[in-house]
Design an enzyme around this catalytic site. Structure first.
Site: not given
Ligand code: NAD
Length: 455
Positions: A134, A210-212, A214-215, A232, A266, A435
């Site tokens: 994104n 990325g997505s929660t 995969v995180g 993130e 996000c 970050e």
């Protein structure tokens, strides 16, 4: 040309083929990680002033290529040209900001009996940065700029859908004089290249955006080697409009807080909470604003919203609208690309998927609330906690609500989330670590303590 192991990049505004990009294998990823590790041995010893100069040189080369990078992002990701220029410029700004860090990577002298105690900030080694589709350029820069400044080398995996600007940034790094292996861009699949960052012992930190879903897997995988990880992740942020606010301003700006980047953000304020006394007034202003969003060819200077990134993403968002009656929608062009109109849904159901889940598209849900406590309760009724906005003229209320909302990045009477001078990250399932801001390089170091006896 059809590569055997490759991905076909599609222009989301037209659905036409842009190019083929080769996808790295596990063996190629391992080789790149080993080269990055070899480069680390020299890079960590580059004098701080020289490392600073090289980062400034990288920033200058990116600056010379802002227009080229921006045009590439319009073609690959469907971002509006205005946004894409900001994104390329952000890489330059972030590099310049962290170019000051190598010369300021201070340790401490701590008072202890019997001698001198000092601390050092030492780089970790190879850092793996995994980027979503994104915001391909800024999120790459937020990872690599502070990591390189702190003396690490970086392997970076762009998202499969959007590799082109990252590949170009990797070339520009070399052009700017960064030694080979200091920043390596490895296009590939998450399940191949991304997972290898997690499992390869020479990668000492993974920076994942990325997505929660995969995180969580990445965090669990990093546990195996006690590998450092920054996450993130997703968001479902609230835009809270109190009756004492400048309601016209709140309504006029709300669409841009959620439909920017076609809602694939996000930080999108995809839940709007409006105090009941001004609910109708707000909706009137919102409708005018939503109908006025310029949803046109993203390469057009006037474009305010482009297409979704892929047919799959458009279809996933459209599924949230099945059986849902929108209150009103904005315009949408007739085109072969992956377009949806800005869409506003009214709801009072806090269990509705559209209220609870990160839709990640141009859809916003609006709900009325009664008082301050009600607004805070509704805003916090989510597993996410990334950002949010508070519209009120009451300074005390602004402070109370900003302190009470469980999210990492809040803005009052504005929708600002990301400023590279300030820390950025999520509460709850929106992330782990921060970050940007002045402390980001520290997150790419180990703190070493040394005691020197005086006798
Ligand atoms: P995603 O999780 O599908 O993919 C993100 C990256 O991870 C991609 O490069 C992908 O190839 C890689 N990946 C996928 N599976 C992997 C695995 N098993 N191991 C290692 N890497 C793997 O997310 P996406 O669809 O690309 O991006 C959208 C999501 O990103 C949204 O949830 C959004 O909220 C989130 N996001 C968060 C922030 C933030 O700063 N909090 C910023 C932007 C996007």
């Amino acid at each position: 040309m059809v590569l055997v192991n490759s991905y076909t990049v599609i222009n989301p505004a037209t659905a036409s083929v842009v190019t083929e990009v080769g996808l790295a294998t596990v063996e190629e990823t391992d080789a790149a990680i080993e080269r990055a590790h070899d480069a680390f041995v020299a890079w960590r010893d580059v004098a701080p002033g020289e490392r600073a100069r090289l980062l400034r040189s990288f920033a200058a080369v990116v600056d010379e290529h802002v227009e080229e990078l921006a045009r590439l992002e319009v073609k690959n990701s469907g971002h509006t040209i205005g946004n894409a220029r900001w994104e390329a410029g952000n890489v330059c700004d972030v590099l310049n900001y962290y170019s000051a860090a190598p010369e300021r990577l201070f340790g401490r002298q701590i008072p202890v009996p019997g001698g001198v105690d000092i601390t050092f900030r030492e780089p970790l080694g190879v850092v793996g940065v995994i980027v979503p589709w994104n915001f391909p350029m800024p999120i790459a820069g937020w990872g690599f700029a502070p990591a390189l400044a702190a003396g690490n080398t970086v392997v970076l995996k762009p998202a499969e859908l959007t590799p082109l600007t990252a590949i170009r940034l990797g070339e520009l790094a070399i052009e700017a004089g960064l030694p080979e292996g200091v920043l390596t861009v490895i296009p590939g699949k998450g399940s191949v290249v991304g997972e290898r960052f997690v499992t390869h012992p020479l990668v000492r930190k993974v920076c994942f955006t990325g997505s929660t879903e995969v995180g969580k897997r990445i965090m669990a995988g990093c546990a195996d080697q006690v590998k450092k990880v920054t996450l993130e992740l997703g968001g479902k942020s609230a835009n809270i409009v109190f009756a004492d606010a400048d309601v016209a301003k709140a309504a006029a700006t709300a669409p841009y807080a959620v439909f920017d980047n076609a809602g694939q953000d996000c930080c999108a304020r995809s839940r709007i909470l409006v105090q009941r006394a001004v609910y109708d007034e707000f909706l009137g202003g919102l409708e005018t604003a939503v109908r006025g969003v310029k949803v046109i060819d993203p390469g057009d200077e006037a474009s305010e919203m482009g297409p979704l990134v892929s047919a799959g993403q458009r279809d996933a968002v459209a599924r949230y609208l099945e059986g849902v009656e929108p209150a009103f929608t904005g315009p949408v062009p007739e085109s072969d690309g992956f377009w949806l109109p800005p869409t506003v849904v009214l709801t009072d159901d806090t269990q509705a998927p559209i209220w609870r889940e990160e839709v990640f598209g141009p859809v916003v849900a609006v709900m009325p609330f009664d008082d301050e406590a009600d607004a805070i309760r509704l805003a916090n009724d989510t597993e996410y906690g990334l950002s949010g906005s508070i519209f009120t003229r009451d300074v005390g209320r602004a402070l109370r609500v900003a302190r009470a909302v469980e999210a990492g990045n809040l803005s009052v009477n504005s929708h600002s989330s990301v400023r590279y001078w300030t820390p950025f990250g999520g509460y709850k399932q929106s992330g782990l670590g921060r970050e940007l801001g002045p402390d980001a390089p520290d997150a790419f170091t180990e703190e070493k303590n040394v005691f020197i006896a005086q006798d």
